[in-house]
Design an enzyme around this catalytic site. Structure first.
Site, PDB file in Angstrom:
ATOM      1  N   HIS A   8       0.829  -1.202   0.000  1.00  0.00           N
ATOM      2  CA  HIS A   8       0.000   0.000   0.000  1.00  0.00           C
ATOM      3  C   HIS A   8       0.866   1.255   0.000  1.00  0.00           C
ATOM      4  CE1 HIS A   8      -2.764   2.875   2.301  1.00  0.00           C
ATOM      5  NE2 HIS A   8      -3.392   2.654   1.156  1.00  0.00           N
ATOM      6  N   HIS A  50      -0.655  10.554  -2.726  1.00  0.00           N
ATOM      7  CA  HIS A  50      -2.024  10.224  -2.353  1.00  0.00           C
ATOM      8  C   HIS A  50      -2.894  11.454  -2.149  1.00  0.00           C
ATOM      9  CE1 HIS A  50      -5.309   9.318   0.503  1.00  0.00           C
ATOM     10  NE2 HIS A  50      -5.430   8.221  -0.218  1.00  0.00           N
TER      11      HIS A  50
END
Length: 243
Positions: A8, A50
């Site tokens: 991730h 992100h």
């Protein structure tokens, strides 16, 4: 069953997220893939980050879209792991270059939830093809318009709907729009027959973000296809011990 282990934002439990440091460590920890997020800079460079702003992960502040790539490179993106030393925001091309010698999957999340980033779907598809990653990329987005646009632009692409907080009939909905997978938050597995229905439609179920043994065991029980985790090394050990 064999579960894919996707790191991730790279091995972000150990290195600054979405940096070459974290992706390199994910490869060294024998992850099966990496998950990352893409956005446009002011000068239309595809960068990997992100948040839509740089406040949480760097020593700067403001929107990604308001900085040129050169300006973003003046900041240190190590805020989540300052002990790692300096970390640059990477270009997507740099990630392709890093991972070309590996066999890793790349889950490319299009961060088009707040800003449309006009043209980013077309460009990332072309970039994937130019780098020969067609068989090693799955695109995803919480913005289902964006995911659907990828599907329409490239009928051969692998595409998934990201989601959380309990929408109804997600497997049927995703199948209707031609998705290859659904990417639920892990707590969405509790809803009846989500995985079974997805598999009946020929779709994979790749689950985020799964960081401890209780949740890995839950994903195993529910027959998830891939687990997206900050700790690919620990997930690998767990699944090998519980195979």
């Amino acid at each position: 069953m064999k579960h894919q282990i996707w790191a991730h934002r790279g091995a972000s439990g150990y290195m600054p997220e979405n940096t070459l440091l974290s992706f390199d460590l994910a490869a060294k920890q024998h992850a099966d893939g990496v998950e990352l997020d893409i956005q446009y800079t002011k000068d239309k460079k595809i960068v990997v980050i992100h948040d839509e702003n740089i406040d949480r992960t760097s020593n700067g502040t403001g929107w990604v879209k308001d900085y040129t790539f050169a300006q973003l490179r003046t900041f240190n993106f190590n805020k989540t792991h300052p002990e790692a030393g300096h970390a640059d925001i990477p270009l997507m091309q740099e990630v392709f270059d890093l991972l070309k010698p590996t066999n890793l999957m790349i889950n490319i999340e299009l961060k088009t939830g707040i800003f449309d980033y006009e043209g980013i779907e077309e460009e990332i598809i072309e970039m994937v093809k130019a780098n020969g990653f067609q068989d090693h990329v799955i695109y995803s987005s919480f913005n289902h318009y964006s995911a659907l646009k990828v599907r329409q632009l490239d009928p051969n692409a692998k595409v998934a709907f990201l989601y959380e907080d309990g929408p109804i009939d997600m497997p049927e909905y995703a199948h209707k729009y031609g998705m290859n997978a659904i990417h639920p938050a892990v707590y969405n597995l509790r809803y009846q027959d989500v995985v079974e229905k997805a598999h009946k439609f020929g779709m994979a179920v790749n689950v985020w973000t799964v960081n401890d043994e209780t949740l890995w065991a839950y994903c195993d029980k529910m027959k998830a296809d891939a687990v997206i985790t900050n700790y690919p090394d620990k997930a690998r050990i767990f699944f090998e011990e519980h195979a």
